[in-house]
Write an enzyme that holds these catalytic residues in place. Structure first.
Site, PDB file in Angstrom:
ATOM      1  N   GLU A   1       5.672  -3.339   0.592  1.00 13.91           N
ATOM      2  CA  GLU A   1       5.590  -3.173  -0.865  1.00 13.91           C
ATOM      3  C   GLU A   1       4.860  -1.857  -1.122  1.00 13.91           C
ATOM      4  OE1 GLU A   1       6.858  -4.913  -3.351  1.00 13.91           O
ATOM      5  OE2 GLU A   1       7.719  -6.503  -2.132  1.00 13.91           O
TER       6      GLU A   1
ATOM      7  N   GLY B   1       0.825  -1.211   0.000  1.00  9.76           N
ATOM      8  CA  GLY B   1       0.000   0.000   0.000  1.00  9.76           C
ATOM      9  C   GLY B   1       0.853   1.252   0.000  1.00  9.76           C
ATOM     10  N   ASN B   2       0.266   2.333   0.498  1.00  9.28           N
ATOM     11  CA  ASN B   2       0.983   3.620   0.408  1.00  9.28           C
ATOM     12  C   ASN B   2       1.950   3.826   1.574  1.00  9.28           C
ATOM     13  OD1 ASN B   2      -0.328   5.419   2.586  1.00  9.28           O
ATOM     14  ND2 ASN B   2      -2.086   4.516   1.543  1.00  9.28           N
TER      15      ASN B   2
ATOM     16  N   VAL C   1       0.574   4.927   5.326  1.00  6.85           N
ATOM     17  CA  VAL C   1       0.100   3.817   6.167  1.00  6.85           C
ATOM     18  C   VAL C   1       1.283   2.906   6.532  1.00  6.85           C
ATOM     19  CG1 VAL C   1      -1.416   1.791   6.269  1.00  6.85           C
ATOM     20  CG2 VAL C   1      -2.276   3.930   5.310  1.00  6.85           C
TER      21      VAL C   1
ATOM     22  N   CYS D   1       1.274   0.144  -9.247  1.00  4.61           N
ATOM     23  CA  CYS D   1       2.384   0.707  -8.461  1.00  4.61           C
ATOM     24  C   CYS D   1       3.608   0.999  -9.317  1.00  4.61           C
ATOM     25  CB  CYS D   1       2.741  -0.231  -7.329  1.00  4.61           C
ATOM     26  SG  CYS D   1       3.123  -1.900  -7.876  1.00  4.61           S
TER      27      CYS D   1
END
Ligand code: NAD
Length: 505
Positions: A220, A198-199, A202, A254
């Site tokens: 990741e 995710g980003n 977070v 991504c």
């Protein structure tokens, strides 16, 4: 939008955490036979439910069936095939040649041990691959796992929640649904490994939670992945491949090329080639093409709209259209964007492609290096010197020359970021490794002869013991060894002449 997902309660979350931990402790997931069966079951899940999975992704992202099959199902099944084919070899103890100090009666091995009870937190943009990809690693390694799919791709999360217990053993592999609150509850527990996709914002929360228990992490993440184009590159091919990478899943990838670096001389040729490429891919009006996906939700649509309207510089040379009701943003190219424009702040994660003018390759490299390390770096050129210069002078999670996205599909290459684009990697054996602890194991005998030989290490310390130990244990420095080997011919000649001279003189 109201969620069609039933979020789990705190009690259910705790039950899942406890089950995962207890099952791992019981040794249930360790046998290779069990792991193999679970991997086969996961393959069957994908194979027997292709329509349901494609349907969920269509509802979430208006993804064309081809994109789901090519971008999610086939890569996941290939990962499973790879794990099934190599599991014995990956999981086997690795024998190590002992150092001089341990030559006597010693076996040294790296035992491939499962990390334990693991948490997988997945993202919405490739909800199947990003959930099952890490899960394959966890199963292959012999771990248990609690999977938290992204609540943002709610149809996909729902179908995963329904299917997983029908195929996999629910004592070992469980699904928990929810958003930040539920994930926070999961994170309050002690895990043996956390795998998060995710980003970066977070990711910092995840890392803080992991720090409390000193839990290992795979992160990741994303970033702004550049595409550097040599002005002498074949623009038709380069543009087609960049257009593909920028609009596969409507740019919500991504590793999508985030922006392009190009010289003013090459810019018009590249723009013309991009126009042609988009027309070939999606026709004159991409909104009517069933091959073009949509933005995941209103929040992300407005985020992209905001970036588009707030950008201060550049000229929209392709696209620029949007339709809120349809969550549609057309493939958009903006030329001559300022280096510090709003468009260049965060990862775009949508079908907008800013172009930045650079003087030359050095200027492009300097710009890339002035920013965070990206997840991917793309370079388009047939000139080896140009390519090597870019590769030698920049850093990124992965790099791909003359294409976009395709390096992710290569299971034998590690996939992951560096610095703000991620930590650790996976795919193929790397997924197994991500969930495996290499336990350094030395097995000695209790033979009195080896005990006597090693007695020099014991107190009381004496100078004799030290001399003996140095003779036995200290090896010739490698560089000196190289010197002797390198000059062996001359040493032999000198010795032969020396002996001959002494004998006949
Ligand atoms: P997302 O919104 O689905 O969030 C990811 C996960 O974090 C979800 O499961 C969500 O429930 C959880 N989460 C959200 N807020 C949380 C909080 N406050 N506390 C704990 N958990 C929380 O996905 P996203 O972050 O929008 O994903 C997009 C980003 O992910 C992009 O930056 C993209 O580049 C990156 N990404 C990276 C990869 C990769 O493999 N490197 C793949 C896909 C996406």
């Amino acid at each position: 939008m109201t969620s069609i997902l039933n979020y789990h309660t705190e009690t259910e979350i705790q039950q899942a955490v406890d089950t995962s931990r207890q099952t791992f402790r019981s040794g249930y997931t360790r046998p290779l036979k069990f792991r193999r069966h679970q991997l086969q079951q996961l393959w069957r899940l994908l194979d027997e439910n292709t329509d349901a999975l494609c349907d969920a992704l269509y509802k979430d992202l208006r993804k064309h069936k081809n994109e789901t099959i090519l971008g999610e199902l086939i890569p996941t099944k290939e990962e499973i095939n790879d794990a099934l084919e190599h599991l014995d070899e990956w999981a086997k103890d690795e024998k190590i040649t002992p150092a001089l100090v341990n030559k006597m009666g010693v076996t040294c091995i790296k035992r491939k041990e499962p990390k334990g009870s693991t948490l997988i937190i997945s993202a919405w943009n490739y909800p199947i691959f990003l959930s099952f990809g890490p899960l394959i690693g966890a199963i292959a390694a012999g771990c248990t796992a609690v999977l938290k799919p992204s609540e943002v791709a709610q149809h996909s999360a729902k179908v995963i929640t329904e299917l997983l217990p029908r195929y996999l053993d629910s004592k070992a592999f469980l699904v928990i649904n929810g958003a930040a609150h539920e994930t926070t509850k999961l994170l309050e527990n002690k895990w043996d490994h956390i795998f998060y996709t995710g980003n970066g914002t977070v990711a910092k929360i995840i890392m803080k939670a992991a720090a409390v228990h000193l839990t290992s992490l795979t992160l990741e993440l994303g970033g702004k992945s550049p595409a550097i184009i040599d002005e002498n590159a074949n623009m038709t091919v380069a543009a087609k491949r960049i257009a593909f990478g920028k609009t596969f899943n409507a740019g919500q990838t991504c590793v999508a090329p985030d922006y392009v670096l190009v010289t003013p001389k090459a810019e018009p040729k590249f723009v013309e080639a991009m126009k042609k490429a988009y027309k070939e891919l999606y026709g004159a009006n991409p909104q009517t093409s069933d091959s073009y996906a949509r933005i995941i939700n209103n929040r992300h649509y407005h985020r992209l709209q905001k970036v588009l309207t707030e950008n201060q510089s550049g000229e929209v040379v392709i696209g620029g259209q949007s339709d809120e009701k349809d969550l549609y943003i057309s493939p958009t190219v903006i030329a001559n964007v300022d280096r510090d424009d709003k468009l260049m702040e965060d990862e775009l994660f949508g079908p907008i492609l800013p172009m930045i003018r650079v003087n030359d390759v050095d200027d492009a490299i300097e710009y890339v290096n002035s920013r965070d390390d990206p997840l991917a770096l793309y370079v388009f050129s047939s000139n080896k010197k140009f390519v090597n210069k870019v590769l030698d002078s920049t850093r990124s999670g992965g790099a791909l020359v003359n294409d976009t996205l395709m390096h992710v599909a290569e299971g034998n290459l590690p996939f992951g970021g560096t610095g703000p684009s991620g930590m650790g990697n996976y795919h193929g054996k790397h997924s197994f490794d991500a969930f495996t602890h290499e336990r350094a194991t030395m097995i000695k005998d209790l033979n009195p002869v080896s005990e006597a030989l090693m007695a020099v290490r014991y107190a009381p310390y004496t100078s004799t013991n030290l001399k003996v130990a140095r003779v036995v244990l200290e090896s010739v420095p490698r560089f000196k060894k190289n010197f002797v080997l390198k000059h062996l011919k001359w040493i032999v000649i000198a010795l032969v002449f020396g002996i001959g001279y002494k004998r006949f003189a």
